[in-house]
Scaffold this active site. Structure first.
Site, short mmCIF file in Angstrom:
data_model
loop_
_atom_site.label_atom_id
_atom_site.label_comp_id
_atom_site.label_asym_id
_atom_site.label_seq_id
_atom_site.Cartn_x
_atom_site.Cartn_y
_atom_site.Cartn_z
N ARG A 83 0.32 6.79 7.40
CA ARG A 83 0.51 6.83 5.95
C ARG A 83 0.09 8.18 5.37
O ARG A 83 0.63 8.62 4.36
CB ARG A 83 -0.35 5.74 5.27
CG ARG A 83 0.11 4.32 5.54
CD ARG A 83 -0.64 3.38 4.61
NE ARG A 83 -0.55 1.98 5.00
CZ ARG A 83 0.44 1.16 4.66
NH1 ARG A 83 1.45 1.60 3.94
NH2 ARG A 83 0.43 -0.10 5.05
N ASP A 116 7.56 2.69 -2.29
CA ASP A 116 7.76 3.71 -1.26
C ASP A 116 9.21 3.73 -0.77
O ASP A 116 9.82 4.79 -0.65
CB ASP A 116 6.79 3.51 -0.08
CG ASP A 116 6.80 2.09 0.49
OD1 ASP A 116 7.55 1.22 -0.01
OD2 ASP A 116 6.04 1.84 1.45
N ASP A 160 14.57 -1.30 1.26
CA ASP A 160 15.27 -1.55 2.51
C ASP A 160 16.25 -2.69 2.27
O ASP A 160 17.33 -2.49 1.73
CB ASP A 160 14.18 -1.88 3.54
CG ASP A 160 14.68 -1.98 4.96
OD1 ASP A 160 15.61 -1.26 5.31
OD2 ASP A 160 14.12 -2.79 5.72
N ARG A 194 0.81 -1.18 0.00
CA ARG A 194 0.00 0.00 0.00
C ARG A 194 0.86 1.26 0.00
O ARG A 194 0.44 2.34 -0.37
CB ARG A 194 -0.88 0.00 1.28
CG ARG A 194 -2.08 -0.95 1.18
CD ARG A 194 -2.76 -1.13 2.53
NE ARG A 194 -2.30 -2.36 3.15
CZ ARG A 194 -2.77 -2.78 4.33
NH1 ARG A 194 -3.63 -2.05 5.02
NH2 ARG A 194 -2.36 -3.92 4.83
N GLY A 195 2.10 1.08 0.42
CA GLY A 195 2.97 2.23 0.66
C GLY A 195 3.25 3.10 -0.55
O GLY A 195 3.42 4.31 -0.42
N ASP A 201 3.99 3.33 6.69
CA ASP A 201 3.25 3.16 7.95
C ASP A 201 4.10 2.61 9.08
O ASP A 201 5.16 2.02 8.86
CB ASP A 201 2.09 2.20 7.72
CG ASP A 201 2.59 0.76 7.58
OD1 ASP A 201 3.35 0.49 6.62
OD2 ASP A 201 2.24 -0.08 8.42
N LEU A 229 11.62 -6.18 -3.71
CA LEU A 229 11.75 -5.67 -5.07
C LEU A 229 12.51 -6.60 -5.98
O LEU A 229 12.18 -6.73 -7.15
CB LEU A 229 12.40 -4.29 -5.04
CG LEU A 229 11.43 -3.14 -5.19
CD1 LEU A 229 10.78 -3.16 -6.57
CD2 LEU A 229 10.32 -3.23 -4.15
N LYS A 231 17.22 3.05 1.57
CA LYS A 231 18.14 2.89 2.70
C LYS A 231 19.27 1.98 2.24
O LYS A 231 19.24 0.77 2.49
CB LYS A 231 17.43 2.19 3.87
CG LYS A 231 16.38 2.99 4.60
CD LYS A 231 15.86 2.11 5.74
CE LYS A 231 14.63 2.63 6.39
NZ LYS A 231 14.02 1.66 7.31
N GLY A 262 15.83 -4.92 0.05
CA GLY A 262 15.80 -5.15 -1.39
C GLY A 262 15.14 -6.47 -1.76
O GLY A 262 14.96 -6.77 -2.94
P1 IMP Z 1 12.54 -4.87 1.73
O1 IMP Z 1 12.06 -6.11 1.08
O2 IMP Z 1 13.31 -5.14 2.98
O3 IMP Z 1 13.30 -3.94 0.80
O4 IMP Z 1 11.24 -4.17 2.28
C1 IMP Z 1 10.65 -3.13 1.66
C2 IMP Z 1 9.30 -2.86 2.29
O5 IMP Z 1 9.37 -2.82 3.72
C3 IMP Z 1 8.83 -1.49 1.88
O6 IMP Z 1 8.07 -1.54 0.70
C4 IMP Z 1 8.02 -1.04 3.08
O7 IMP Z 1 6.70 -1.48 2.96
C5 IMP Z 1 8.67 -1.72 4.26
N1 IMP Z 1 9.62 -0.81 4.95
C6 IMP Z 1 10.97 -0.85 4.92
N2 IMP Z 1 11.52 0.13 5.64
C7 IMP Z 1 10.47 0.84 6.14
C8 IMP Z 1 10.40 2.02 6.96
O8 IMP Z 1 11.39 2.65 7.37
N3 IMP Z 1 9.15 2.44 7.26
C9 IMP Z 1 8.01 1.81 6.83
N4 IMP Z 1 8.05 0.72 6.05
C10 IMP Z 1 9.27 0.22 5.71
MG MG Z 2 6.03 -1.26 0.36
#
Ligand code: IMP
Ligand code: MG
Length: 179
Positions: free
Chosen positions: A162, A97, A100, A40-41, A156, A105, A128, A102
């Protein structure tokens, strides 16, 4: 109750989204774009970005599982809602959004690639880089940020915040900042 401290103001976010919109408009001149919002982000960012792209833009939505109620990412994704449009031979830009670890994605991009779009790009409001576990090619980044947990502009904390029009850090009751 936690407090939210402004980290990137509404004006700064707005300015940056205009810049990215202009960049995409130039890069894809004469083409039609399909923006894929990762729910949703990514929804708030995608709406603002779409308004700043001066080309034919279509939109679609996808929902994949990531963090659940906590703040740690699991190692896999699950498709909760798939696209309604076909991406085959389309110019696709995935709008997220934040990137983090990765993990989310990299899985999602692999899946979309297998559906044979004409082109596939990734646009994220926040990145990040210090948290990266899996390499992901990012084409457009709003802001690179330090390793804090952030909220607002679609992001969120337990489904709250949000709707904040800025990006903020979460300050807990003991005055510590959530990471
Ligand atoms: P990844 O798979 O670890 O890259 O996670 C990415 C997803 O985690 C993002 O699309 C967000 O929904 C959530 N996320 C990661 N960091 C944050 C944050 O600092 N605040 C809120 N949601 C986060
Ligand atoms: Mg997300």
């Amino acid at each position: 109750m936690e407090k939210i401290r402004v980290m990137i103001s509404e004006e700064e976010v707005d300015k940056r989204i205009r810049e990215i919109g202009a960049e995409i408009t130039e890069k894809y001149a004469g083409k039609e774009i399909l923006l894929i919002c990762v729910l949703r982000g990514g929804s708030f960012f995608m709406c603002e970005l779409a308004k700043r792209i001066n080309l034919d833009v279509k939109i679609d939505f996808m929902s994949v599982s990531s963090y659940g109620g906590g703040t740690e990412s699991s190692g896999h994704i699950k498709i909760i809602k798939d696209l309604e449009e076909s991406v085959e031979n389309r110019n696709v830009i995935v709008v997220e959004d934040i990137i983090d670890s990765g993990r989310t994605l990299s899985h999602l991009l692999e899946l979309l690639k297998s559906r044979q779009p004409a082109s596939l790009a990734l646009c994220t409001l926040l990145d990040k880089p210090d948290r990266r576990v899996v390499e992901v090619p990012v084409d457009y980044t709003g802001f690179k940020i330090e390793d804090y947990f952030v909220v607002g502009y679609g992001l969120d904390y337990d489904q709250k915040y949000r709707n904040l029009p800025f990006i903020g850090k979460v300050e807990l009751e003991d005055n510590s900042i959530l990471k």
